[in-house]
Design a protein around this motif. Sequence first.
Motif, short mmCIF file in Angstrom:
data_model
loop_
_atom_site.label_atom_id
_atom_site.label_comp_id
_atom_site.label_asym_id
_atom_site.label_seq_id
_atom_site.Cartn_x
_atom_site.Cartn_y
_atom_site.Cartn_z
N TYR A 122 39.06 43.91 44.19
CA TYR A 122 38.65 42.66 43.83
C TYR A 122 39.80 41.70 44.01
O TYR A 122 40.81 41.91 43.33
CB TYR A 122 38.00 42.55 42.26
CG TYR A 122 36.96 43.58 42.12
CD1 TYR A 122 35.63 42.98 42.40
CD2 TYR A 122 37.18 45.03 41.73
CE1 TYR A 122 34.53 43.87 41.85
CE2 TYR A 122 35.96 45.65 41.51
CZ TYR A 122 34.65 45.22 41.58
OH TYR A 122 33.53 45.85 41.59
N ILE A 123 39.47 40.73 44.60
CA ILE A 123 40.66 39.67 45.04
C ILE A 123 40.22 38.51 44.09
O ILE A 123 39.11 37.80 44.36
CB ILE A 123 40.80 39.53 46.41
CG1 ILE A 123 41.28 40.71 47.16
CG2 ILE A 123 41.80 38.10 46.70
CD1 ILE A 123 41.38 40.31 48.64
N PRO A 169 30.27 49.50 42.70
CA PRO A 169 31.00 48.83 43.80
C PRO A 169 30.41 48.11 44.61
O PRO A 169 31.10 47.18 45.19
CB PRO A 169 31.80 50.00 44.42
CG PRO A 169 31.14 51.22 44.22
CD PRO A 169 30.37 51.03 42.77
N THR A 170 29.15 48.15 44.55
CA THR A 170 28.30 47.10 45.45
C THR A 170 27.63 46.05 44.68
O THR A 170 27.01 45.21 45.37
CB THR A 170 27.14 48.07 46.27
OG1 THR A 170 26.23 48.64 45.10
CG2 THR A 170 27.73 48.94 47.10
N THR A 171 27.99 45.90 43.19
CA THR A 171 27.41 44.55 42.89
C THR A 171 28.27 43.48 42.45
O THR A 171 29.45 43.86 42.10
CB THR A 171 26.72 45.09 41.45
OG1 THR A 171 27.51 45.49 40.73
CG2 THR A 171 25.58 46.03 41.95
N ASN A 172 27.98 42.36 42.57
CA ASN A 172 28.87 41.12 42.44
C ASN A 172 28.15 40.29 41.36
O ASN A 172 28.23 38.92 41.62
CB ASN A 172 29.32 40.43 43.68
CG ASN A 172 30.41 40.95 44.00
OD1 ASN A 172 31.39 41.79 43.45
ND2 ASN A 172 30.84 40.19 45.23
N VAL A 198 36.72 51.44 51.59
CA VAL A 198 37.43 50.48 50.87
C VAL A 198 36.27 49.19 50.90
O VAL A 198 35.76 48.82 52.30
CB VAL A 198 38.68 50.15 51.53
CG1 VAL A 198 39.36 48.90 50.86
CG2 VAL A 198 39.74 51.20 51.52
N HIS A 199 36.05 48.60 49.92
CA HIS A 199 35.23 47.66 49.74
C HIS A 199 36.08 46.55 49.17
O HIS A 199 36.92 46.44 48.29
CB HIS A 199 34.04 47.89 48.84
CG HIS A 199 33.38 49.17 49.13
ND1 HIS A 199 32.19 49.23 50.23
CD2 HIS A 199 33.36 50.20 48.63
CE1 HIS A 199 32.07 50.38 50.24
NE2 HIS A 199 32.67 51.21 49.44
N LEU A 200 35.70 45.13 49.75
CA LEU A 200 36.85 43.96 49.26
C LEU A 200 35.70 42.95 48.80
O LEU A 200 34.72 42.80 49.17
CB LEU A 200 37.36 43.17 50.30
CG LEU A 200 38.64 43.99 51.02
CD1 LEU A 200 39.04 42.80 52.05
CD2 LEU A 200 39.70 44.08 50.17
N HIS A 201 35.97 42.36 47.49
CA HIS A 201 35.26 41.43 46.92
C HIS A 201 36.07 40.22 46.75
O HIS A 201 37.10 40.50 45.79
CB HIS A 201 34.51 42.04 45.83
CG HIS A 201 33.62 43.11 45.88
ND1 HIS A 201 32.08 42.77 46.17
CD2 HIS A 201 33.81 44.31 45.67
CE1 HIS A 201 31.63 43.94 46.55
NE2 HIS A 201 32.53 45.00 45.94
N ASP A 249 39.65 27.17 46.10
CA ASP A 249 39.95 26.70 47.13
C ASP A 249 40.57 27.85 48.06
O ASP A 249 40.31 27.95 49.36
CB ASP A 249 41.21 25.59 47.18
CG ASP A 249 41.74 25.24 48.39
OD1 ASP A 249 40.80 24.72 49.38
OD2 ASP A 249 42.91 25.22 48.65
N ASN A 250 41.29 28.79 47.42
CA ASN A 250 41.96 30.00 48.05
C ASN A 250 40.73 31.02 48.40
O ASN A 250 41.03 31.51 49.29
CB ASN A 250 43.13 30.62 47.13
CG ASN A 250 44.35 29.81 47.36
OD1 ASN A 250 44.63 29.15 48.28
ND2 ASN A 250 45.17 29.41 46.40
N VAL A 251 40.01 31.39 47.58
CA VAL A 251 38.67 31.98 47.95
C VAL A 251 38.10 31.53 49.06
O VAL A 251 37.79 32.56 49.94
CB VAL A 251 37.75 32.20 46.57
CG1 VAL A 251 36.48 32.73 47.10
CG2 VAL A 251 38.54 32.86 45.64
#
Length: 96
Positions: free
Chosen positions: A35-36, A90-93, A72-75, A41-43
Amino acid sequence: MDYKAVIHSFIDAIVTDPSKVEIELKEEERDITIYIYADNDNVSRLIGKHGVIANALRETINIAGKEDNKFVHLHFEDIANKGKVDTTSPTTNEVK
């Protein structure tokens, strides 16, 4: 492998203030979810037009994950939503 360091090495040049970016790692048996969190603005910078930068980051980190036999999953999330996002899967936001 230090996935946080790998991600930082890519995104620090993209964002305006790398010290305001937070990265959380959730590791399961064969999956790693990263999770980042950054300001809006940066997103936007990290996702890029039509998701081009996000997709490039995902492809690159997945190549690194193959070395460890991991997916590896990035959100990407606005830091204002940190703690409000359901990280149980890992697949829900979904925002609570």
